[in-house]
Scaffold this motif. Structure first.
Motif, short mmCIF file in Angstrom:
data_model
loop_
_atom_site.label_atom_id
_atom_site.label_comp_id
_atom_site.label_asym_id
_atom_site.label_seq_id
_atom_site.Cartn_x
_atom_site.Cartn_y
_atom_site.Cartn_z
N GLY A 192 0.84 -1.20 0.00
CA GLY A 192 0.00 0.00 0.00
C GLY A 192 0.87 1.23 0.00
O GLY A 192 2.05 1.18 0.33
N GLY A 193 0.28 2.35 -0.35
CA GLY A 193 1.06 3.59 -0.37
C GLY A 193 0.15 4.81 -0.42
O GLY A 193 -0.98 4.74 -0.90
N ARG A 194 0.66 5.92 0.09
CA ARG A 194 -0.07 7.17 0.07
C ARG A 194 0.91 8.32 -0.20
O ARG A 194 2.11 8.21 0.07
CB ARG A 194 -0.78 7.42 1.40
N GLU A 195 0.38 9.41 -0.71
CA GLU A 195 1.19 10.60 -0.92
C GLU A 195 0.76 11.66 0.07
O GLU A 195 -0.44 11.93 0.23
CB GLU A 195 1.02 11.11 -2.35
N ALA A 196 1.73 12.28 0.75
CA ALA A 196 1.42 13.28 1.76
C ALA A 196 0.91 14.57 1.11
O ALA A 196 1.54 15.08 0.18
CB ALA A 196 2.66 13.57 2.60
N THR A 197 -0.21 15.05 1.58
CA THR A 197 -0.77 16.31 1.05
C THR A 197 -0.24 17.52 1.81
O THR A 197 -0.44 18.66 1.39
CB THR A 197 -2.30 16.29 1.14
N GLU A 198 0.44 17.25 2.94
CA GLU A 198 1.06 18.33 3.70
C GLU A 198 2.16 17.74 4.57
O GLU A 198 2.25 16.52 4.73
CB GLU A 198 0.03 19.06 4.57
N ASP A 199 3.03 18.58 5.11
CA ASP A 199 4.11 18.11 5.98
C ASP A 199 3.52 17.40 7.20
O ASP A 199 2.47 17.81 7.73
CB ASP A 199 4.96 19.29 6.47
N ASP A 200 4.19 16.32 7.63
CA ASP A 200 3.67 15.54 8.75
C ASP A 200 4.84 14.88 9.47
O ASP A 200 5.97 14.84 8.96
CB ASP A 200 2.69 14.48 8.23
N VAL A 201 4.55 14.34 10.65
CA VAL A 201 5.54 13.59 11.42
C VAL A 201 4.89 12.28 11.84
O VAL A 201 3.83 12.29 12.49
CB VAL A 201 6.02 14.37 12.67
#
Length: 319
Positions: free
Chosen positions: A183-192
């Motif tokens: 599975g995979g996702r693309e970050a829509t904003e900076d995160d930790v």
């Protein structure tokens, strides 16, 4: 379940009529997945050549087929209702559910076609793969099979939701053999992330569902065992009967998690349990000799966890 129509996926035999829709759907999916490894697909699409020409033809076949179903369903309902009544489709399939919207906001051809294709994409290979590995796991564990068959016979006249042990065995099979292993996702904003890893906007984050289901840290040292009981506990309130204990979706991301969790999760479980009850209640599988040579014939094909050479068995009637 999707269209209220038999798509004839099993009729790939000279003795049956051609399966144009099924063939087009399989072909379109395969070509689309191969785009990931191709540097020239955009050029082929621009010049309408090769696989992209086939894909365009397949998509036209798929959309045209679903459009015909929608049109014919409207004609049948229109002839049986007055002009002032809201049209109601009595079938319980996904497409009819959308067309039954009281406000009619979903009753637009392109939306209905797109939604139906989405449903088919989500449910087709994943459910088939889940069922294949489920029967493999059960066949390899006769004691589990006996308990499932007993439960199926006891709950035959009641709701399949009451088949707690069977539900747990499905979860256990999906843990070891998730239909979609990555599975995979693309970050829509900076995160930790919880472990402190910083993720910048636009970065892709991948997770290995297959490996997570076999992690001693998550499932203990007995993770290789097919043990439905790990999903169950005895309930003192119900006379010591089993109750199901779910795991959080980030430990068990077979259906993903958070706001992007699979919308068809409950439909998938209902579908799988229905097939399991119908099949194991009547039949027993015996592995073909060639299958005995493989301990676990895993083969990653397209985006699903398929089985090398298929699931070859002899079907024996229990009666």
């Amino acid at each position: 379940m999707a269209l209220g129509h038999d798509l004839a996926y099993l009729s790939n035999s000279p003795n049956f009529p051609p399966t144009h829709f099924a063939d087009a759907f399989e072909s379109a999916f395969e070509i689309s997945m191969k785009r990931i490894f191709s540097f020239f697909w955009k050029a082929k699409r621009f010049f309408n050549m090769g696989s992209e020409r086939r894909l365009r033809r397949d998509i036209s076949e798929i959309r045209g087929f679903i459009r015909e179903i929608i049109t014919s369903r409207r004609k049948v309902v229109s002839s049986s209702t007055s002009g002032t009544d809201h049209h109601h489709y009595h079938a319980s399939d996904f497409l009819s559910g959308l067309m039954n919207d009281p406000e009619g906001k979903f009753d637009v051809d392109e939306f209905l076609i797109d939604s139906s294709i989405n449903f088919l994409l989500a449910a087709q290979d994943t459910v088939i793969t889940a069922l294949t590995w489920y029967f493999w796991s059960v066949l390899k564990n006769p004691d589990v099979e006996d308990r499932i068959v007993k439960e199926v016979k006891e709950k035959k006249s009641s709701n399949i939701r009451d088949m707690i042990y069977t539900h747990a065995s499905i979860c256990e099979s999906l843990r070891l053999h998730p239909p979609v292993p990555f599975g995979g996702r693309e970050a829509t904003e900076d995160d930790v992330l919880p472990d402190g890893t910083k993720v910048k906007k636009g970065m892709a984050v991948f997770y290995h569902i297959y490996a997570m289901g076999r992690s001693p840290e998550l499932w203990g040292s007995d993770w290789p065992e097919f043990r439905p009981e790990r999903w169950l506990k005895r309930s003192e309130e119900n006379g010591g009967e089993w109750t199901f204990v779910a795991r959080d979706s980030f430990t068990y991301p077979v259906f993903h998690g958070g706001p992007r969790i699979c919308l068809g999760k409950e439909i998938a479980f209902t579908h799988i349990k229905s097939v399991v009850a119908a099949v194991l209640g009547r039949f027993h599988f015996v592995l073909a000799p060639v299958m005995e040579e493989h301990r676990e014939p895993v083969f990653f094909s397209n985006s699903t966890l398929n089985m090398t050479n298929g699931f070859l068995v002899k079907v024996v009637d229990r009666m």
